[in-house]
Design an enzyme around this catalytic site. Structure first.
Site, mmCIF file in Angstrom:
data_model
loop_
_atom_site.group_PDB
_atom_site.id
_atom_site.type_symbol
_atom_site.label_atom_id
_atom_site.label_comp_id
_atom_site.label_asym_id
_atom_site.label_seq_id
_atom_site.Cartn_x
_atom_site.Cartn_y
_atom_site.Cartn_z
ATOM 1 N N THR A 131 -27.723 5.830 -14.899
ATOM 2 C CA THR A 131 -27.122 4.646 -14.621
ATOM 3 C C THR A 131 -25.816 4.873 -13.578
ATOM 4 O O THR A 131 -25.247 5.816 -13.706
ATOM 5 C CB THR A 131 -26.733 3.898 -15.883
ATOM 6 N N ASP A 132 -25.458 3.799 -13.240
ATOM 7 C CA ASP A 132 -23.963 3.746 -12.337
ATOM 8 C C ASP A 132 -22.959 3.687 -13.362
ATOM 9 O O ASP A 132 -21.834 3.917 -13.024
ATOM 10 C CB ASP A 132 -23.946 2.592 -11.262
ATOM 11 N N GLU A 133 -23.184 3.305 -14.735
ATOM 12 C CA GLU A 133 -21.977 3.161 -15.512
ATOM 13 C C GLU A 133 -21.323 4.287 -15.714
ATOM 14 O O GLU A 133 -20.278 4.454 -16.311
ATOM 15 C CB GLU A 133 -22.428 2.431 -16.792
ATOM 16 N N TYR A 156 -22.635 3.761 -24.676
ATOM 17 C CA TYR A 156 -23.818 3.925 -23.886
ATOM 18 C C TYR A 156 -23.394 4.851 -22.636
ATOM 19 O O TYR A 156 -24.317 5.830 -22.440
ATOM 20 C CB TYR A 156 -24.161 2.752 -23.467
ATOM 21 N N LYS A 160 -25.243 8.465 -21.607
ATOM 22 C CA LYS A 160 -26.171 8.567 -20.324
ATOM 23 C C LYS A 160 -25.421 9.629 -19.498
ATOM 24 O O LYS A 160 -26.232 10.800 -19.080
ATOM 25 C CB LYS A 160 -26.071 7.398 -19.695
HETATM 26 P P1 NAD Z 1 -35.083 -0.572 -22.412
HETATM 27 O O1 NAD Z 1 -34.178 -0.889 -23.494
HETATM 28 O O2 NAD Z 1 -35.771 -1.822 -22.007
HETATM 29 O O3 NAD Z 1 -36.476 0.330 -22.683
HETATM 30 C C1 NAD Z 1 -36.250 1.735 -23.046
HETATM 31 C C2 NAD Z 1 -37.668 1.904 -23.616
HETATM 32 O O4 NAD Z 1 -37.347 3.470 -24.229
HETATM 33 C C3 NAD Z 1 -38.274 1.348 -24.758
HETATM 34 O O5 NAD Z 1 -39.674 1.040 -24.353
HETATM 35 C C4 NAD Z 1 -38.086 2.172 -26.111
HETATM 36 O O6 NAD Z 1 -39.144 1.635 -26.959
HETATM 37 C C5 NAD Z 1 -38.211 3.444 -25.506
HETATM 38 N N1 NAD Z 1 -37.380 4.251 -26.390
HETATM 39 C C6 NAD Z 1 -36.154 4.177 -27.004
HETATM 40 N N2 NAD Z 1 -35.809 5.197 -27.708
HETATM 41 C C7 NAD Z 1 -37.045 6.133 -27.946
HETATM 42 C C8 NAD Z 1 -37.213 7.086 -28.542
HETATM 43 N N3 NAD Z 1 -36.369 7.901 -29.258
HETATM 44 N N4 NAD Z 1 -38.419 7.894 -28.148
HETATM 45 C C9 NAD Z 1 -39.213 7.465 -27.273
HETATM 46 N N5 NAD Z 1 -38.976 6.126 -26.750
HETATM 47 C C10 NAD Z 1 -38.035 5.516 -26.956
HETATM 48 O O7 NAD Z 1 -34.640 0.205 -21.084
HETATM 49 P P2 NAD Z 1 -34.671 -0.164 -19.551
HETATM 50 O O8 NAD Z 1 -33.460 -1.379 -19.209
HETATM 51 O O9 NAD Z 1 -35.726 -0.265 -19.160
HETATM 52 O O10 NAD Z 1 -33.848 1.062 -18.874
HETATM 53 C C11 NAD Z 1 -34.725 2.258 -18.852
HETATM 54 C C12 NAD Z 1 -33.968 3.469 -18.268
HETATM 55 O O11 NAD Z 1 -33.245 3.110 -17.074
HETATM 56 C C13 NAD Z 1 -32.885 4.022 -19.374
HETATM 57 O O12 NAD Z 1 -32.662 4.996 -19.375
HETATM 58 C C14 NAD Z 1 -31.478 3.330 -18.794
HETATM 59 O O13 NAD Z 1 -30.317 3.964 -19.164
HETATM 60 C C15 NAD Z 1 -31.854 3.417 -17.458
HETATM 61 N N6 NAD Z 1 -31.192 2.385 -16.281
HETATM 62 C C16 NAD Z 1 -31.416 1.167 -16.971
HETATM 63 C C17 NAD Z 1 -30.662 -0.012 -15.948
HETATM 64 C C18 NAD Z 1 -30.795 -1.501 -16.357
HETATM 65 O O14 NAD Z 1 -30.091 -2.196 -15.852
HETATM 66 N N7 NAD Z 1 -31.637 -1.847 -17.384
HETATM 67 C C19 NAD Z 1 -29.978 0.517 -14.910
HETATM 68 C C20 NAD Z 1 -29.733 1.781 -14.460
HETATM 69 C C21 NAD Z 1 -30.540 2.765 -15.294
HETATM 70 O O1 DAU Z 2 -25.310 -0.819 -14.587
HETATM 71 C C1 DAU Z 2 -26.595 -0.581 -15.162
HETATM 72 C C2 DAU Z 2 -26.503 -0.862 -16.524
HETATM 73 O O2 DAU Z 2 -26.762 -2.240 -16.420
HETATM 74 C C3 DAU Z 2 -27.582 -0.222 -17.365
HETATM 75 O O3 DAU Z 2 -27.156 1.258 -17.262
HETATM 76 C C4 DAU Z 2 -27.552 -0.855 -18.653
HETATM 77 O O4 DAU Z 2 -28.711 -0.354 -19.301
HETATM 78 C C5 DAU Z 2 -27.926 -2.295 -18.573
HETATM 79 O O5 DAU Z 2 -27.926 -3.053 -19.852
HETATM 80 C C6 DAU Z 2 -26.700 -3.142 -17.673
HETATM 81 O O6 DAU Z 2 -25.465 -2.889 -18.391
HETATM 82 P P1 DAU Z 2 -24.398 -4.073 -18.320
HETATM 83 O O7 DAU Z 2 -23.658 -4.070 -19.520
HETATM 84 O O8 DAU Z 2 -23.853 -4.409 -17.107
HETATM 85 O O9 DAU Z 2 -25.565 -5.296 -18.544
HETATM 86 P P2 DAU Z 2 -25.582 -6.890 -19.391
HETATM 87 O O10 DAU Z 2 -26.836 -7.608 -19.205
HETATM 88 O O11 DAU Z 2 -25.391 -6.393 -20.853
HETATM 89 O O12 DAU Z 2 -24.383 -7.573 -19.014
HETATM 90 C C7 DAU Z 2 -24.108 -7.674 -17.449
HETATM 91 C C8 DAU Z 2 -22.419 -8.445 -17.461
HETATM 92 O O13 DAU Z 2 -22.978 -9.742 -18.290
HETATM 93 C C9 DAU Z 2 -21.515 -7.610 -18.151
HETATM 94 O O14 DAU Z 2 -20.409 -7.685 -17.191
HETATM 95 C C10 DAU Z 2 -21.368 -8.246 -19.546
HETATM 96 C C11 DAU Z 2 -21.748 -9.797 -19.409
HETATM 97 N N1 DAU Z 2 -22.422 -10.588 -20.408
HETATM 98 C C12 DAU Z 2 -23.471 -9.965 -20.803
HETATM 99 C C13 DAU Z 2 -24.057 -10.618 -22.037
HETATM 100 C C14 DAU Z 2 -25.321 -9.943 -22.980
HETATM 101 C C15 DAU Z 2 -21.856 -11.466 -20.786
HETATM 102 O O15 DAU Z 2 -21.189 -12.319 -20.130
HETATM 103 N N2 DAU Z 2 -22.512 -12.323 -21.790
HETATM 104 C C16 DAU Z 2 -23.479 -11.620 -22.608
HETATM 105 O O16 DAU Z 2 -23.945 -12.316 -23.620
#
Ligand code: NAD
Ligand code: DAU
Length: 350
Positions: A131-133, A156, A160
């Protein structure tokens, strides 16, 4: 890529990646290993679950013996590792789950790959999705590049970052063939309604308050999930070993502006009077340690691999909203059970 192991393939991004690979690489086997936590859902994959080249294995990557047996049985030459605990708010409430899955789970996979690939490391690839975080928080200016020093600020992102360091350490120390990418915020169909966009779509449908953290001034760089899957495909095939690629949408939005756009689109699609959904906006207590701004410089992946996003934000949000409106049974299923408990704990005290 004859035998591809995808972890976390029942989750949001993972399910799009699994679908992309199953459909494109029909001569390869794709094994999806997923624990099916609250975020994993096999309903995300019903359209491809009968495909001959697809196999699902339920299992926990924190269990090292299980991970070894998985490698023994399926002999993957390619690992695409997405399984993780992924929600920042949950990491604030319960950091240890993030240490277990994101750190220990990743090291278990690295150990299994190292052991099983030691005699024939050629043509193997361990791809870690991050992730970019991990880069921390930007001010009003600047972009994260691959050289930006790590500065994780939530449990988180700390977990990562730790997993990223382990992946690089296995490359430098053992020569494990790894590649990494760090992506910005994804959105699209099948995202669990705890993240901003699907949560707010769900609440707008239900006419529930839209809980905006702080003043809504935080900025995120949004990418349509299918574009991420295409980038992952390009990187796993052609990314340079030991290197990292930043992936982003060139699409920065202040939360409150994004929320207003979403409200407008949903009012139109639901046939509600203009302004109805905006009336649900409620400013609540800010997220602890809330990073102000993320924005990605994705020029390396563009220059080296030719990847650029293809879906505009307006198009992507519209497709996303249409998907949630057409899949009310999916939404109902994932918001039953433990979801209401989570929702109460997360939002009632704010
Ligand atoms: P998600 O939470 O939707 O899915 C995670 C999946 O991993 C689920 O299917 C869950 O059942 C599985 N999982 C969790 N713990 C596990 C374990 N111990 N063993 C096996 N499986 C397990 O997550 P996502 O948003 O699809 O993110 C996927 C990946 O991409 C993550 O590594 C996250 O850090 C990364 N990522 C997400 C975002 C985003 O915006 N969502 C952005 C950048 C990177
Ligand atoms: O940047 C990549 C990341 O983006 C991924 O690595 C993470 O897995 C993914 O969850 C996401 O993280 P964020 O914290 O940026 O996403 P989230 O959707 O939780 O929140 C987006 C923005 O919205 C953040 O500034 C917090 C705000 N927010 C979020 C929620 C859930 C609110 O204002 N209200 C809310 O209820």
């Amino acid at each position: 890529m004859q035998h591809i192991l995808i972890t976390g393939g029942a989750g949001f991004i993972g399910s799009h990646v699994v679908r992309h690979f199953v459909k494109k690489y029909t001569g390869s086997t794709i094994v999806n290993v997923d624990k099916l936590t609250y975020a994993g859902n096999l309903l995300n994959l019903t359209d491809i679950e009968q495909e001959k080249n697809y196999h699902f294995v339920k299992g926990d990557i924190v269990d090292g013996d299980f991970v070894f047996s998985l490698f023994e049985k399926h002999q993957p030459d390619t690992v695409i590792h997405l399984a993780a605990e992924s929600h920042v708010d949950r990491s604030i409430a319960n950091p240890m789950a993030f240490v277990h899955t994101n750190v220990l789970g990743t090291v278990n996979l690295l150990n299994a790959a190292r052991h099983h690939w030691k005699d024939e490391p050629d043509d193997k690839r361990f791809y870690h999705i991050s992730t970019d975080e991990v880069y921390g928080s930007l001010g009003d200016e600047g972009l994260f590049t691959e050289e930006t020093p790590y500065d994780p600020r939530s449990p988180y992102s700390a977990s990562k970052a730790s997993s990223d360091h382990f992946v690089r350490a296995y490359w430098h120390t053992y020569g494990l063939p790894v590649v990494l990418s760090n992506c910005s915020n994804n959105y699209g169909p099948n995202q669990f309604p705890e993240k901003l966009i699907p949560l707010f779509i769900h609440n707008i449908i239900q006419k529930k308050p839209l809980p905006v953290y702080g003043k809504g001034e935080n900025v995120r760089d949004w990418l349509y999930v299918e574009d991420h899957a295409v980038a992952i495909d390009a990187i796993v095939r052609n990314g340079k070993l030991g290197e990292t690629y930043n992936i982003g949408g060139h699409n920065e939005w202040k939360n409150i502006d994004l929320i207003r756009l979403l409200c407008k689109i949903m009012d139109e699609k639901l046939g509600r009077n203009p302004g109805t959904s905006e009336g649900l906006i409620t400013y609540v207590k800010d997220r602890a340690g809330h990073d102000l701004r993320y924005a990605i410089d994705a020029s390396k992946v563009k220059d080296e691999l030719g990847w650029v996003p293809s879906v505009t934000f307006e198009e992507g949000v519209s497709k996303t909203v249409d998907w949630y409106l057409a899949n009310d049974e999916w939404l109902r299923q994932v918001t039953s059970g433990d979801y209401m408990q989570y929702y109460r704990e997360q939002y009632e005290e704010r």
